[in-house]
Design a protein around this motif. Structure first.
Motif, PDB file in Angstrom:
ATOM      1  N   GLN A 126      12.436  46.548 -16.288  1.00  0.00           N
ATOM      2  CA  GLN A 126      11.444  47.600 -16.095  1.00  0.00           C
ATOM      3  C   GLN A 126      11.647  48.297 -14.756  1.00  0.00           C
ATOM      4  N   ARG A 127      11.980  47.529 -13.741  1.00  0.00           N
ATOM      5  CA  ARG A 127      12.252  48.108 -12.413  1.00  0.00           C
ATOM      6  C   ARG A 127      13.440  49.068 -12.485  1.00  0.00           C
ATOM      7  N   SER A 128      14.495  48.629 -13.155  1.00  0.00           N
ATOM      8  CA  SER A 128      15.690  49.477 -13.272  1.00  0.00           C
ATOM      9  C   SER A 128      15.397  50.750 -14.051  1.00  0.00           C
ATOM     10  N   SER A 129      14.618  50.614 -15.129  1.00  0.00           N
ATOM     11  CA  SER A 129      14.288  51.781 -15.941  1.00  0.00           C
ATOM     12  C   SER A 129      13.438  52.769 -15.154  1.00  0.00           C
ATOM     13  N   PHE A 130      12.467  52.266 -14.404  1.00  0.00           N
ATOM     14  CA  PHE A 130      11.613  53.147 -13.618  1.00  0.00           C
ATOM     15  C   PHE A 130      12.425  53.897 -12.565  1.00  0.00           C
ATOM     16  N   ASP A 131      13.295  53.190 -11.867  1.00  0.00           N
ATOM     17  CA  ASP A 131      14.113  53.852 -10.841  1.00  0.00           C
ATOM     18  C   ASP A 131      15.069  54.868 -11.461  1.00  0.00           C
TER      19      ASP A 131
ATOM     20  N   LEU B 142       3.979  52.496 -13.278  1.00  0.00           N
ATOM     21  CA  LEU B 142       4.335  51.769 -14.491  1.00  0.00           C
ATOM     22  C   LEU B 142       3.120  51.568 -15.386  1.00  0.00           C
ATOM     23  N   PRO B 143       3.344  51.501 -16.697  1.00  0.00           N
ATOM     24  CA  PRO B 143       2.253  51.168 -17.616  1.00  0.00           C
ATOM     25  C   PRO B 143       2.112  49.670 -17.838  1.00  0.00           C
ATOM     26  N   ALA B 144       3.166  48.918 -17.527  1.00  0.00           N
ATOM     27  CA  ALA B 144       3.185  47.479 -17.807  1.00  0.00           C
ATOM     28  C   ALA B 144       4.285  46.857 -16.965  1.00  0.00           C
ATOM     29  N   SER B 145       4.314  45.546 -16.955  1.00  0.00           N
ATOM     30  CA  SER B 145       5.305  44.842 -16.125  1.00  0.00           C
ATOM     31  C   SER B 145       6.688  44.823 -16.742  1.00  0.00           C
ATOM     32  N   GLY B 146       6.801  45.149 -18.017  1.00  0.00           N
ATOM     33  CA  GLY B 146       8.095  45.128 -18.682  1.00  0.00           C
ATOM     34  C   GLY B 146       7.934  45.368 -20.166  1.00  0.00           C
ATOM     35  N   GLU B 147       8.896  44.876 -20.941  1.00  0.00           N
ATOM     36  CA  GLU B 147       8.846  45.027 -22.389  1.00  0.00           C
ATOM     37  C   GLU B 147       7.697  44.199 -22.975  1.00  0.00           C
ATOM     38  N   ALA B 148       7.385  44.444 -24.237  1.00  0.00           N
ATOM     39  CA  ALA B 148       6.331  43.704 -24.917  1.00  0.00           C
ATOM     40  C   ALA B 148       6.628  42.207 -24.880  1.00  0.00           C
ATOM     41  N   PRO B 149       5.654  41.380 -24.483  1.00  0.00           N
ATOM     42  CA  PRO B 149       5.889  39.939 -24.421  1.00  0.00           C
ATOM     43  C   PRO B 149       6.226  39.347 -25.787  1.00  0.00           C
ATOM     44  N   HIS B 150       7.019  38.291 -25.747  1.00  0.00           N
ATOM     45  CA  HIS B 150       7.353  37.552 -26.961  1.00  0.00           C
ATOM     46  C   HIS B 150       6.124  36.782 -27.444  1.00  0.00           C
ATOM     47  N   GLY B 151       5.938  36.749 -28.758  1.00  0.00           N
ATOM     48  CA  GLY B 151       4.815  36.028 -29.328  1.00  0.00           C
ATOM     49  C   GLY B 151       3.631  36.935 -29.573  1.00  0.00           C
TER      50      GLY B 151
ATOM     51  N   LEU C 144      10.427  50.814 -23.280  1.00  0.00           N
ATOM     52  CA  LEU C 144       9.842  50.755 -21.949  1.00  0.00           C
ATOM     53  C   LEU C 144       9.142  52.091 -21.680  1.00  0.00           C
ATOM     54  N   GLY C 145       8.108  52.057 -20.841  1.00  0.00           N
ATOM     55  CA  GLY C 145       7.320  53.257 -20.630  1.00  0.00           C
ATOM     56  C   GLY C 145       7.258  53.705 -19.186  1.00  0.00           C
ATOM     57  N   PHE C 146       6.641  54.870 -19.002  1.00  0.00           N
ATOM     58  CA  PHE C 146       6.510  55.533 -17.705  1.00  0.00           C
ATOM     59  C   PHE C 146       5.124  56.167 -17.697  1.00  0.00           C
ATOM     60  N   GLN C 147       4.265  55.758 -16.758  1.00  0.00           N
ATOM     61  CA  GLN C 147       2.876  56.218 -16.743  1.00  0.00           C
ATOM     62  C   GLN C 147       2.683  57.372 -15.757  1.00  0.00           C
ATOM     63  N   ILE C 148       1.953  58.380 -16.212  1.00  0.00           N
ATOM     64  CA  ILE C 148       1.680  59.578 -15.422  1.00  0.00           C
ATOM     65  C   ILE C 148       0.166  59.732 -15.332  1.00  0.00           C
ATOM     66  N   VAL C 149      -0.353  59.937 -14.129  1.00  0.00           N
ATOM     67  CA  VAL C 149      -1.794  59.933 -13.892  1.00  0.00           C
ATOM     68  C   VAL C 149      -2.193  61.231 -13.191  1.00  0.00           C
ATOM     69  N   GLY C 150      -3.334  61.783 -13.599  1.00  0.00           N
ATOM     70  CA  GLY C 150      -3.849  62.995 -12.977  1.00  0.00           C
ATOM     71  C   GLY C 150      -5.185  62.751 -12.311  1.00  0.00           C
ATOM     72  N   ALA C 151      -5.755  63.794 -11.752  1.00  0.00           N
ATOM     73  CA  ALA C 151      -7.078  63.719 -11.141  1.00  0.00           C
ATOM     74  C   ALA C 151      -8.151  63.755 -12.215  1.00  0.00           C
ATOM     75  N   PHE C 152      -9.271  63.112 -11.941  1.00  0.00           N
ATOM     76  CA  PHE C 152     -10.379  63.072 -12.894  1.00  0.00           C
ATOM     77  C   PHE C 152     -10.780  64.493 -13.306  1.00  0.00           C
ATOM     78  N   GLY C 153     -10.837  64.719 -14.615  1.00  0.00           N
ATOM     79  CA  GLY C 153     -11.236  66.007 -15.151  1.00  0.00           C
ATOM     80  C   GLY C 153     -10.135  67.041 -15.231  1.00  0.00           C
ATOM     81  N   ASP C 154      -8.941  66.711 -14.753  1.00  0.00           N
ATOM     82  CA  ASP C 154      -7.840  67.681 -14.729  1.00  0.00           C
ATOM     83  C   ASP C 154      -6.839  67.379 -15.840  1.00  0.00           C
ATOM     84  N   ASP C 155      -7.354  67.143 -17.034  1.00  0.00           N
ATOM     85  CA  ASP C 155      -6.535  66.669 -18.147  1.00  0.00           C
ATOM     86  C   ASP C 155      -5.473  67.674 -18.585  1.00  0.00           C
ATOM     87  N   ALA C 156      -5.850  68.943 -18.700  1.00  0.00           N
ATOM     88  CA  ALA C 156      -4.904  69.943 -19.190  1.00  0.00           C
ATOM     89  C   ALA C 156      -3.704  70.058 -18.252  1.00  0.00           C
ATOM     90  N   LYS C 157      -3.955  70.030 -16.948  1.00  0.00           N
ATOM     91  CA  LYS C 157      -2.856  70.073 -15.979  1.00  0.00           C
ATOM     92  C   LYS C 157      -1.964  68.852 -16.138  1.00  0.00           C
TER      93      LYS C 157
END
Length: 436
Positions: A256-261, A359-368, A402-415
């Motif tokens: 996950q670290r490698s993918s994010f970088d 990041l959205p998570a620490s890595g890939e989906a856990p086993h089990g 693997l994912g990549f999380q993007i966050v905005g300001a409260f109420g600024d959804d369209a942007k």
């Protein structure tokens, strides 16, 4: 193999004023679900037949939509992921369900949820590897979209229940700002934290959901040209603030670290300015406040049901409710105060950036299937009520997304959605098709 559901935009444009095309869309979804559901188990209920409206009248006519089984449906059982509600049939639809129907959409089925959207897992498996969790609590919604059964599904997030399963299943998850989508008729886990949001296979598709369900602008999708005018993508350089949480070194898996970088390098190569932020808020304190509010409000929402039917509660739920019952009132009030403060400061905390990336998570989906994953990388943004988007960014060595999380300001959804669409384009994620 039955046909993969097309994108939401393609479905809307193909079905418009064409009842035969709209019917075919629904039949394709049924055929694909019939083929995959014996092992995927994304749905807990699908109707035997579907009412079909006039394709000319409403923008979502013929579009099959998965609805998390936390939202009331008057014509289908609603179990909230708990045996305490076996056979439960609500008297009326949740507000989000009523909105779907008013727009002509078809509630294709109720998607699996963990117990009351907490940690008791659903039966759904990860569509990319059946030995792994799809994440939770919106397990079935994420899996149904990833498997190409439906182009859009409704989920909820209290801590990480949209963003994390979206990352684990390789789809786009969009958590709008707090209460941007009504929660009436959706069983609460923690009312001060609960959000209703969407899963789709592209940012453009969740932006369409935003236009329809948040902005109330069905005219935006009357044609492709109308949509392009409604959802313009800027061309000025992006400034993206990287938030590496205090849990980064302790919890992040190497892949996950490698993918994010690698994603940051792609964005930089695409012209984005990448800024490493010393984030101006106490993220561990925000996580603790989230868990405090969660415990207290879960006890208020579910405690009576647990008292009537304790044997029908999981150990996960019993522990959460006991924690909430014992929580000092002053601690809960302090957590609410912190929540109000960070929400009011959300724009300032962006530090001049177009969006925050993390990041959205620490890595890939856990086993089990006993554990749906760690939500701490989503908790600050849920507490704040800020809009967040997961975009798929790569594959692990085990061929899990693997994912990549993007966050905005409260109420600024369209942007945020416009920024996320540009990031998605720069990352150039190579999608795959789930097969039998």
């Amino acid at each position: 193999m039955n046909r993969l559901a097309p994108s939401l935009l393609a479905t809307l444009l193909a079905n418009r004023n064409d009842e035969a095309a709209a019917r075919a869309t629904l039949l394709d979804a049924q055929a694909r679900a019939d083929a995959l559901e014996p092992w995927l188990r994304a749905f807990v209920h699908r109707p035997d037949r579907y009412d079909f409206g006039d394709a000319r009248a409403r923008p979502l006519a013929g579009v099959p939509i998965g609805v998390k089984d936390l939202a009331d449906t008057a014509d289908m059982p609603t179990r909230y992921g708990s045996p305490a509600y076996d056979g439960h049939r609500p008297e009326r639809d949740a507000r989000i369900v009523a909105m779907i129907r008013a727009l002509g959409g078809t509630v294709f089925g109720k998607t699996a949820t963990t117990e009351f959207a907490w940690r008791g897992p659903a039966a759904t498996v990860n569509p990319w590897n059946r030995a792994h969790t799809p994440g939770g609590s919106s397990s079935g919604s994420a899996a149904a979209v990833a498997a190409g059964i439906v182009p859009l599904a409704i989920g909820t997030q209290t801590v990480g229940s949209i963003i994390r399963p979206a990352a684990y299943c390789g789809v786009v998850g969009y958590k709008p700002s707090y209460r941007a989508v009504p929660t009436e008729g959706v069983h609460p886990l923690a009312a001060s934290l609960d959000h209703v949001g969407f899963f789709a296979r592209s940012v453009e598709d969740v932006a369409i959901a935003h236009a329809l369900f948040v902005e109330g602008a069905p005219q935006a999708v009357e044609s492709e040209a109308a949509w392009r005018d409604h959802f313009p993508r800027g061309t000025s350089a992006l400034t993206l603030g990287v938030v590496r949480t205090p849990f980064w070194d302790e919890l992040i898996a190497p892949h996950q670290r490698s993918s994010f970088d690698a994603s940051l390098r792609k964005l930089s190569g695409g012209g984005a300015r990448i800024v490493e932020l010393d984030y101006g808020a106490d993220l561990p304190q925000m996580r603790e406040a989230t868990l405090t509010i969660l415990a207290v409000e879960a006890y208020r929402a579910i405690g009576d049901v647990a008292a009537r039917a304790p044997a029908l509660m999981s150990e996960h739920m019993r522990l959460l409710l006991a924690e909430g019952e014992a929580m000092p009132l002053a601690r809960y009030q302090q957590a609410l105060l912190l929540q109000a403060q960070v929400r009011a400061q959300s724009a300032a905390l962006m530090q001049g950036c177009n969006a925050l990336v993390t990041l959205p998570a620490s890595g890939e989906a856990p086993h089990g299937h006993a554990d749906t994953g760690d939500a701490r990388f989503c908790a600050p943004w849920s507490l704040m009520g800020a809009p967040a988007v997961n975009v798929p960014s790569g594959w692990s060595d085990a061929n899990l997304p693997l994912g990549f999380q993007i966050v905005g300001a409260f109420g600024d959804d369209a942007k945020l959605l416009r920024v996320a669409a540009r990031i998605e384009g720069m990352l150039k994620f190579e999608g795959r098709v789930v097969t039998d």
